[in-house]
Design an enzyme around this catalytic site. Structure first.
Site, PDB file in Angstrom:
ATOM      1  N   TYR A 198      52.630   4.558  42.319  1.00  0.00           N
ATOM      2  CA  TYR A 198      53.557   5.379  41.215  1.00  0.00           C
ATOM      3  C   TYR A 198      54.520   4.313  40.816  1.00  0.00           C
ATOM      4  O   TYR A 198      55.362   3.674  41.717  1.00  0.00           O
ATOM      5  CB  TYR A 198      54.152   6.370  41.573  1.00  0.00           C
ATOM      6  CG  TYR A 198      54.608   7.375  40.237  1.00  0.00           C
ATOM      7  CD1 TYR A 198      53.751   7.913  39.529  1.00  0.00           C
ATOM      8  CD2 TYR A 198      55.845   7.174  39.864  1.00  0.00           C
ATOM      9  CE1 TYR A 198      54.014   8.423  38.078  1.00  0.00           C
ATOM     10  CE2 TYR A 198      56.382   7.621  38.634  1.00  0.00           C
ATOM     11  CZ  TYR A 198      55.218   8.226  37.833  1.00  0.00           C
ATOM     12  OH  TYR A 198      55.817   8.902  36.676  1.00  0.00           O
ATOM     13  N   LYS A 207      61.058  -2.695  38.697  1.00  0.00           N
ATOM     14  CA  LYS A 207      62.451  -2.578  39.424  1.00  0.00           C
ATOM     15  C   LYS A 207      62.538  -3.423  40.441  1.00  0.00           C
ATOM     16  O   LYS A 207      63.579  -4.111  40.840  1.00  0.00           O
ATOM     17  CB  LYS A 207      62.527  -1.169  39.885  1.00  0.00           C
ATOM     18  CG  LYS A 207      62.477  -0.073  38.822  1.00  0.00           C
ATOM     19  CD  LYS A 207      63.405  -0.141  37.634  1.00  0.00           C
ATOM     20  CE  LYS A 207      63.424   0.963  36.854  1.00  0.00           C
ATOM     21  NZ  LYS A 207      64.179   0.935  35.643  1.00  0.00           N
ATOM     22  N   HIS A 227      70.097  -3.662  34.149  1.00  0.00           N
ATOM     23  CA  HIS A 227      69.251  -2.383  33.786  1.00  0.00           C
ATOM     24  C   HIS A 227      69.679  -1.871  32.293  1.00  0.00           C
ATOM     25  O   HIS A 227      70.231  -1.126  32.044  1.00  0.00           O
ATOM     26  CB  HIS A 227      69.559  -1.434  34.484  1.00  0.00           C
ATOM     27  CG  HIS A 227      68.752  -0.021  34.634  1.00  0.00           C
ATOM     28  ND1 HIS A 227      69.186   0.974  35.327  1.00  0.00           N
ATOM     29  CD2 HIS A 227      67.534   0.092  34.210  1.00  0.00           C
ATOM     30  CE1 HIS A 227      68.255   1.899  35.038  1.00  0.00           C
ATOM     31  NE2 HIS A 227      67.229   1.251  34.308  1.00  0.00           N
ATOM     32  N   SER A 249      69.489   6.917  34.018  1.00  0.00           N
ATOM     33  CA  SER A 249      68.240   7.884  33.627  1.00  0.00           C
ATOM     34  C   SER A 249      68.829   9.158  33.189  1.00  0.00           C
ATOM     35  O   SER A 249      70.031   9.735  33.007  1.00  0.00           O
ATOM     36  CB  SER A 249      67.342   8.053  34.554  1.00  0.00           C
ATOM     37  OG  SER A 249      67.748   8.491  35.685  1.00  0.00           O
ATOM     38  N   CYS A 251      69.542   9.415  29.545  1.00  0.00           N
ATOM     39  CA  CYS A 251      70.501   9.394  28.782  1.00  0.00           C
ATOM     40  C   CYS A 251      70.278   8.786  27.439  1.00  0.00           C
ATOM     41  O   CYS A 251      70.929   8.376  26.407  1.00  0.00           O
ATOM     42  CB  CYS A 251      71.910   8.316  29.146  1.00  0.00           C
ATOM     43  SG  CYS A 251      72.871   9.083  30.297  1.00  0.00           S
ATOM     44  N   ASP A 278      64.432  -1.202  28.686  1.00  0.00           N
ATOM     45  CA  ASP A 278      65.096  -1.163  30.252  1.00  0.00           C
ATOM     46  C   ASP A 278      65.471  -2.125  30.956  1.00  0.00           C
ATOM     47  O   ASP A 278      66.521  -1.989  31.701  1.00  0.00           O
ATOM     48  CB  ASP A 278      63.662  -0.809  30.941  1.00  0.00           C
ATOM     49  CG  ASP A 278      64.011   0.143  32.372  1.00  0.00           C
ATOM     50  OD1 ASP A 278      64.883   0.857  32.332  1.00  0.00           O
ATOM     51  OD2 ASP A 278      63.380  -0.230  33.323  1.00  0.00           O
ATOM     52  N   ARG A 367      54.467   9.769  32.409  1.00  0.00           N
ATOM     53  CA  ARG A 367      54.970   8.536  31.602  1.00  0.00           C
ATOM     54  C   ARG A 367      53.891   7.991  30.703  1.00  0.00           C
ATOM     55  O   ARG A 367      52.615   8.427  30.702  1.00  0.00           O
ATOM     56  CB  ARG A 367      54.985   7.425  32.822  1.00  0.00           C
ATOM     57  CG  ARG A 367      55.995   7.567  33.634  1.00  0.00           C
ATOM     58  CD  ARG A 367      57.320   7.084  33.354  1.00  0.00           C
ATOM     59  NE  ARG A 367      58.498   7.390  34.211  1.00  0.00           N
ATOM     60  CZ  ARG A 367      59.758   7.009  33.805  1.00  0.00           C
ATOM     61  NH1 ARG A 367      60.042   6.014  32.977  1.00  0.00           N
ATOM     62  NH2 ARG A 367      60.820   7.458  34.779  1.00  0.00           N
ATOM     63  N   ARG A 398      76.275  10.415  30.497  1.00  0.00           N
ATOM     64  CA  ARG A 398      76.273  11.780  29.994  1.00  0.00           C
ATOM     65  C   ARG A 398      77.554  12.358  30.586  1.00  0.00           C
ATOM     66  O   ARG A 398      77.527  12.713  31.806  1.00  0.00           O
ATOM     67  CB  ARG A 398      74.905  12.381  30.674  1.00  0.00           C
ATOM     68  CG  ARG A 398      74.839  13.767  30.343  1.00  0.00           C
ATOM     69  CD  ARG A 398      73.293  14.176  31.075  1.00  0.00           C
ATOM     70  NE  ARG A 398      72.381  13.691  30.223  1.00  0.00           N
ATOM     71  CZ  ARG A 398      71.822  14.433  29.241  1.00  0.00           C
ATOM     72  NH1 ARG A 398      72.172  15.507  28.820  1.00  0.00           N
ATOM     73  NH2 ARG A 398      70.413  13.702  28.548  1.00  0.00           N
ATOM     74  N   GLY A 492      69.364   8.917  15.665  1.00  0.00           N
ATOM     75  CA  GLY A 492      69.540   8.057  14.641  1.00  0.00           C
ATOM     76  C   GLY A 492      71.319   7.813  14.339  1.00  0.00           C
ATOM     77  O   GLY A 492      71.559   6.686  14.001  1.00  0.00           O
TER      78      GLY A 492
END
Ligand code: O2Y
Ligand code: MN
Length: 582
Positions: A198, A207, A227, A249, A251, A278, A367, A398, A492
């Site tokens: 995966y 990564k 990143h 991740s 966000c 990414d 994905r 966040r 936007g």
């Protein structure tokens, strides 16, 4: 086939002796090869063909139900000295790690084809690009690597010219989670992955290479592997500013990379161009500016939540030439996930008849894999061998409370502290524990291939005489009001915040100086067309000094966790802000 490079041939044959495949296939990246692999996967059930009328050339892959995400607890950095991996990584000594992995690899490809996948991270002709070779027994990995990297003959030619490459060995093994490891040997430029098919565990260019190994390499070569998304913002004057942005991740990184300007902005001539969603490799150019490339050539994006409302550009590229992993399907075999306004799932991500009682129809980490060139906001500048000059770097997280909508770092050192101190609240999809604040420096916690203390020093080292570094900002799109609702519209409308940043870069926007950095006055942000009460905007731009005093104290404790490796300048910067807040 083979290679003219002895080091490559020797390694491939040594791996074949260990893993015992039935045959070896050197990938050239051609359409014919891809068609053959697709047919093979349709025959074995690795691929399910989706509705050819609505989604031509689109396929669904269902991974093993216990193999649906990156596995941080099984991911190791194997440096000779533990201190070089740092407290931010799991560490294992290289001798032990090689022995463990080689025992797993022994005979693991019996009866299988071993694919040799030469790839280039970055435009083939770019001096910033770096090459690797992934050996894998998964045709699904080959199909994804073909989209996500420049894979095949051209990459092999560059590898033969340069004589060097990152070695990545991957086998799905028996997909047993108890026999799953992702090992990185940065000092040997080598990756060994076993037991997962995966995403980030298996597509070694992403990564493993482009962040963990590349960050280590970048430190010794004077560049940065980050990143970050990269986006171009074209103003009505026709000037394009490039911005790189790091978020943990969940966000909305992909959404920001593909932002569609609000109606009024579109009418005024604003445009947004996507370079990457990414990963960003950047290095100083001769003019002192930082130049960035996206080492990838595709998107491996999260499907759930992607819709015409949240990301119309992503949706526009998902109806042809895409691979879907672990999504649900409708009665007429179209891909489906939570967040889509149309369609009804009939089979869930495991291929079972959909039943609400089993949980979501699509896996939360399902994905899509699609070429960057399919994106409506794609720009040919993505192929520029020299990269694009960065005007701004944005860090974000966040945070329901405390952290204002936007602030600007005073200078580079302060900006590095802002990046190092980045933190985000966990979401249900990520961990099950909701709302816990986790520090994730530069969004690199799972991806930095060496000690964070050394990494912060490396960031600081770019502040040289003559350097024309990008301005650094911090954003928080996720502030909530007393009613529990998001205070900022996001999506936007985030362009309104980016516009202020670019005006700060140009020197044409106002700001108020505070101990945590420069913030816009309410009047400095364009809120035309927004129904945002003035009091709410004031709250979004408020600095709560007591709350920030506590936050900075916690940041001090965090830096102290890196012991002698923590850069004294960064600690001094933290103390300076604490004193200003006291
Ligand atoms: O779960 C995976 O293996 C994918 S993780 C991923 C994929 C694309 C972009 N970013 C990420 C991430 O975890 O940051
Ligand atoms: Mn990522």
């Amino acid at each position: 086939m083979s290679s003219q490079l002895a080091a490559l041939n020797d390694w491939v044959h040594a791996v074949a002796r260990l893993t015992q495949p039935e045959q070896i296939h050197w990938c050239d990246g051609s359409d014919e090869e891809n068609t053959e692999l697709t047919e093979l996967m349709l025959a074995t059930g690795d691929f399910v063909k989706l509705n050819e009328k609505t989604h031509p050339n689109c396929y669904l892959h269902r991974s093993s139900p216990s193999d649906v995400a990156r596995v941080e607890h099984l991911t190791f950095v194997c440096t000779n000295r533990e201190v070089d991996a740092g407290p931010n990584n799991h560490w294992m000594g290289p001798t032990e790690a090689h022995a463990k992995m080689d025992a797993l690899y022994a005979g693991c490809m019996r009866g299988r084809t071993m694919y040799v996948v030469p790839y280039c991270m970055g435009p083939i002709e770019s001096p910033l690009a770096r090459c690797g070779v992934e050996i894998t027994d998964s045709p699904y990995v080959v199909a994804n690597m073909r989209i996500m990297t420049r894979m095949g003959a051209a990459a092999q030619a560059r590898i033969e010219r340069e004589g060097s490459f990152i070695k990545g060995l991957h086998s799905i093994g028996d997909l047993n989670p108890d026999r799953r490891f992702i090992m990185h040997f940065p000092e040997e430029l080598t990756i060994k992955s076993f037991g997962s098919g995966y995403g980030g565990n298996a597509l070694l260019g992403k990564k493993c290479h482009a962040l963990r190994i590349a960050s280590y390499q970048a430190r010794s070569e004077g560049w940065l592997a980050e990143h970050m998304l990269i986006v171009g913002i074209e103003t009505p004057k026709g000037e394009t500013h490039y911005v790189a942005a790091a978020f943990p991740s969940a966000c909305g990184k992909t959404n920001l990379a593909m932002l569609i300007p609000p109606e009024g902005y579109r009418q005024d001539g604003w445009k947004v161009w996507t370079i990457g969603d990414d990963i960003c490799w950047m290095r100083p150019g001769a003019d002192g500016r930082l130049y960035a490339i996206n080492p990838e050539s595709g998107f491996f994006g999260v499907a759930p939540g992607t819709s015409t409302k949240t990301n119309a550009n992503a949706m526009a590229m998902l109806n042809k030439d895409a691979i879907f992993t672990n999504v649900a399907v409708t009665a007429d075999n179209q891909p489906w996930w939570e967040g889509l306004s149309e369609g009804v799932p009939v089979l869930d991500w495991q291929g079972r008849p959909y039943d609400k009682a089993h949980g979501p129809a699509a896996h939360p980490n399902s994905r899509f894999t699609v070429s960057a060139k399919s994106c409506p906001s794609y720009t040919p500048r993505s192929e520029d061998p020299q990269g694009v000059p960065l005007s701004a770097i944005v860090f974000g997280g966040r945070r329901e409370s405390l952290v204002p909508l936007v602030f600007e770092a005073r200078d580079w050192t302060h900006g590095v502290l802002v990046g190092a101190a980045m933190a985000s609240e966990t979401t249900a999809a990520a961990t099950g524990a909701v709302g816990v604040v986790r520090r994730d420096s530069m969004a690199m916690k799972p991806f930095c291939g060496y000690n964070f203390g050394d990494y912060f020093k490396h960031w600081l080292s770019f502040d040289q005489p003559g350097a024309k570094l990008p301005k650094i900002f911090h954003v928080n799109w996720f502030r909530k009001g007393g009613d529990g609702k998001f205070m900022w519209p996001g999506f936007g409308d985030n362009l309104r915040v980016l516009e202020w940043m670019l005006k700060r870069v140009e020197g044409s926007a106002g700001a108020v100086e505070t101990p945590i950095g420069h913030l816009p006055n309410a009047a400095d942000l364009n809120t035309n067309g927004l129904s945002l009460p003035e009091s709410q905007l004031q709250q979004l731009l408020h600095v709560d000094r007591d709350g920030w005093y506590e936050e900075l104290t916690a940041i001090g404790d965090y830096l102290a966790g890196y012991g002698d490796q923590a850069p004294p300048n960064l600690e001094a910067e933290q103390r300076r802000i604490v004193a200003a807040l006291a």
